[in-house]
Design an enzyme around this catalytic site. Sequence first.
Site: not given
Length: 568
Positions: A74-75
């Site tokens: 996600e990051d």
Amino acid sequence: MDVREIVNNLKSPSKSDIELITKAYDFAQKVHGECKRLSGEPYFVHLFETAKTLSVLKLDAPTIAAGLLHDVLEDSQISEKDFKREFGEEVYFLVKSVTKLKKIKFKGVKRHTESLRKFFMAMAKDIRVILIKIADRMHNMETLNHLPEEKQKRIAMNTLEIYAPIANRLGMGFFKGKLEDLAFPYVEPEEYKKLKKIAREKLKEGEKYLSITKRELEDELEKENIHPLSINKRIKRLWSLYKKLQKKEMNIDKIYDLAALRIIVNSVGDCYKVLGIIHKLWKPLPGKIRDYIALPKLNGYQSLHTTVFTNKGKIVEIQIRTKQMHEEAEYGIAAHWTYEELEKPKKGWAAHKKFSWVQQLLDWQKEISNPEDFLENLKIDFFQDRVFTLTPKGDVIDLPEGATPIDFAYAIHSDIGKSASGAKVNNKLVSFDSALKNGDIVEILTQKNKKPKAEWIKHAKTALARKYLRLSSKKHELISAKYSAKGIPRFNMLIKAKDRVGLLKDITAIFSEFRVNIENTSTKKEDGFRIVQIIFKPRGIRQIEKIKTKIGGIKKVKEISVNETKNI
Ligand code: MN
């Protein structure tokens, strides 16, 4: 923070294990390098702590690597393809599954149910996903005080409703207890403060006599030449104390296991020897001796428990177990890893016998379309305490608390449930609504051609029994509906019996008892049996079953079948 703090927890990591973990460590540090959490700590601390917990549990290298990388997808800008190439399919699958679990769209009851569903799906595929989530949640709970109040409460509630019960179900007592105690002050701040104060005072008082009891016991064991690995004082966790107090009108004097002694010995034989010595020394409280070694809890928990009156007139709970039982009680499924009892199953963890309930649960939830129903069943079947009952042959049938002979019958086989006519518990006839207790020997009496009664559903606690009962009542309604629409047709009954004098007379007598006219009777011999055919027209569709049951009770009758006649 050093990758060695993680690696050193492992038993004998291979070179490639260390490489994988180190690579994940470096990558996570690089990706999350600049980010900070609300606490002001670098985000990487969270990943490091999650992975460290997994290493304490001695899980495998891909799981630990996935712990370090659980937020990377996600990051960071890394593509899924690159991620797979760098860390392999297995780590990718774990991280992807953990990421998916975060995305739950629903609200309220539905949200709760939906997240449970997702957990079970993930769990059935690979239980390691859940272990990563538990480790992740553990660190989140430890750092919860930095979040805004509303969020604290929501996360703490969710921990109590989902994470702690799942940890418990996986036999991870340590995680269950710790998660609950971390959540307690956020969920019930006032009660927490009150209880903490009361418990502290009580414990101070208990501490002294517990030390005396311990010394007396040590002396006695020494005399008998038993050398336990350890005898520890164990303090009841606050949340579980709170829960228990609610059942005991909040009267702390009714709680006997506030502080207990826990004895760890070398062998199962020693467990029972120690129990004997304790009971020779002090009188046990009746009904408080629990043998979870012979009858483990559903989550695998094993131990002997007893509560005794010590010489000081104090009541003390004592738990006895082996070292392996202890580790399994604390770390549950994760401890099996350490003992290498479980090979890495190719078909997923649910395939393993010990965790067959995961599969069972999935099967049920596939059949239940209404989320509220699912939740209701889950609460009953999954989270509730179990009672262990026995068949007359000694097979253990475990059922939820409050289960009745009906649940027992269906748990054995749907055919037994269908044809149940009575039940014996410990050799005494009981009614179908009586609640079964631990250790009950249950015998289901059956009768051919018996039909389940509609009201049984009121006494059924398990989803399984309820499912079958609903099915059979539906079938019944369908038949009734069909006939009321087009009038009652003729039926053809075939009765197979050992031939005897008066057989036909007994049969026809039952028809006249129901005031049903027989239109035709014929008999023939077949394989040494008498086959009686009766053509009749019942006055109502429900009569047929009653007549069938009655005829089933006639001497020498073996089989009965009824069909709607086609062309007579
Ligand atoms: Mn996380």
